[in-house]
Scaffold this active site. Sequence first.
Site, PDB file in Angstrom:
ATOM      1  N   CYS A  16      39.499  -3.105  43.276  1.00  0.00           N
ATOM      2  CA  CYS A  16      38.271  -3.163  42.445  1.00  0.00           C
ATOM      3  C   CYS A  16      38.075  -2.677  41.177  1.00  0.00           C
ATOM      4  CB  CYS A  16      37.208  -2.733  43.411  1.00  0.00           C
ATOM      5  SG  CYS A  16      36.850  -3.265  45.047  1.00  0.00           S
TER       6      CYS A  16
ATOM      7  N   GLY B 163      40.857  -6.992  40.356  1.00  0.00           N
ATOM      8  CA  GLY B 163      40.512  -7.801  41.491  1.00  0.00           C
ATOM      9  C   GLY B 163      40.208  -9.289  41.018  1.00  0.00           C
TER      10      GLY B 163
ATOM     11  N   ASN C  71      34.681   1.200  43.744  1.00  0.00           N
ATOM     12  CA  ASN C  71      35.944   0.705  43.686  1.00  0.00           C
ATOM     13  C   ASN C  71      36.571   2.209  44.510  1.00  0.00           C
ATOM     14  OD1 ASN C  71      38.193   1.507  41.162  1.00  0.00           O
ATOM     15  ND2 ASN C  71      38.526   0.387  42.917  1.00  0.00           N
ATOM     16  N   GLY C  72      37.246   1.797  45.573  1.00  0.00           N
ATOM     17  CA  GLY C  72      37.981   2.792  46.411  1.00  0.00           C
ATOM     18  C   GLY C  72      37.871   2.542  48.038  1.00  0.00           C
TER      19      GLY C  72
ATOM     20  N   TYR D 180      51.233   0.937  37.571  1.00  0.00           N
ATOM     21  CA  TYR D 180      50.978  -0.437  37.745  1.00  0.00           C
ATOM     22  C   TYR D 180      49.619  -0.898  37.428  1.00  0.00           C
ATOM     23  CZ  TYR D 180      50.769  -5.242  39.478  1.00  0.00           C
ATOM     24  OH  TYR D 180      50.195  -6.563  39.821  1.00  0.00           O
TER      25      TYR D 180
END
Length: 490
Positions: free
Chosen positions: A21, A47, A122-123, A262
């Site tokens: 996310c 995402g 996010n997570g 990345y």
Amino acid sequence: MLTTDPFDGLDVNGDKLREECGIFGVSGSDSAAALVALGLHALQHRGQEAAGITSFDERSFHTHRAMGHVAGNFDRDDVIRALPGDVAMGHVRYSTTGEAVLRNVQPLYAELVSGGFAIAHNGNISNAQRLRKELIRRGSIFQSTSDTETIIHLVATSSYRTLLDRFIDALKQVEGAYSLIVMTPEGMIACRDPLGIRPLVMGRLNGAVIFASETVALDVVGATFERAVQPGELVIVQGEEVRSIRPFAPMSPRACIFEWVYFSRPDSIVDDRSIYDVRKRIGAELAVEAPVEADLVIPVPDSGVPAAIGYAQASGIPFELGIIRSHYVGRTFIQPGDGVRHLGVKLKHNANRALIKGKRVVLIDDSIVRGTTSLKIVQMMRDAGASEVHMRIASPPTRHSCFYGVDTPERAKLLAAKHDVGGMTDFIHADSLAFVSIDGLYKALGEGERRKIRPKHCDACFTGDYPTTLTDQDEAADVDQFALLAERVN
Ligand code: SF4
């Protein structure tokens, strides 16, 4: 012999760990929702499955959520006009927890006793299943299968009086990784988990406060980077007032090291360091640790490019674009009929045949996950006439799954969990294969060799050293063990 379907389209980004996310929030701008849409565009790489925006106009909350990319869903005037107010936040999603359906698309929203409550996450909460079972037992009715909804129910059922205290109480019960933006009628709260596993930064734009997963999203809306939200910090924005609290016991931060390898865009800055520069340094380390005699250094586009530049500069071997990526093949491309389907393989990535013929090439990629893409790219080089194909990887072997908001295949499917480097070399049919060491990765970050320092990063997908408890995983393993025992007894 190829062990995968040779007619499978070659998407070099299809065999990667995928960040789950990206989040973006604005408080104090007349154009809040439009800015959020732009910010989400800049975070699209985090995402691509779904996107959503929620705004608040002092009376009500307004939400638009949709499957698919930000473009196409949030580039229409009527959609943005239906999201009024000077506070807004948004989310781009790739699901690992919860199915890919609209009810799981964030921001999630609920009416609590304190009023509206919207949340973007996010997570991944690594004890969400345990908490969910307990909450359901106590009467909570879940609307989604997302781990994030657990936080809403913990806030709703907290015995504390104020919304802020309820929120802190909820966060103290969850484990794992979370960077969150929350909107209530009182304002916006942004926070990171005590280890700071997932990123979150803060900026300003003409007096508005902006939160974003990466600095690149601040750049895109013209905001000035102010600082990172610190691990364990809650930044509370109410009108023009911005204050910070740290309600958790301090811990040594463990930010995800894969952001450097990345996930983050190369034009983002993390901890005052450019992602692009660090990736070049990883490539240079790789050249020192795993030299090879070759004619060309070729990046696997796009993520292998900075490390390939670093490898080429350190080794003195010329950098060349030996794989050309078409920027015009979108997700909506319709596969041609069966008879010519195999031709579709080369639509997105094609070997630069004139350059490669008769050459010894070093291919540089950021990581190997299942290995299927590496296999195809090595084959592509051979088909284009390369005399030798050497693969160099700008991260250590990915041997463990991530439970902190990154889509990883189960461990049994990770090539490095099944084979040593020799076996992996055979699998991808390369003449040689080497990975940067974990010490080399930390050195590229300017932090010294891992074994000599207290690591400041989560690197569990390389080392298996998970920085939190993993309650749901441990309980699932216990259930498996119990089932196995029961089977044996029977
Ligand atoms: Fe990042 Fe890997 Fe840790 Fe997941 S396990 S947070 S991908 S370093």
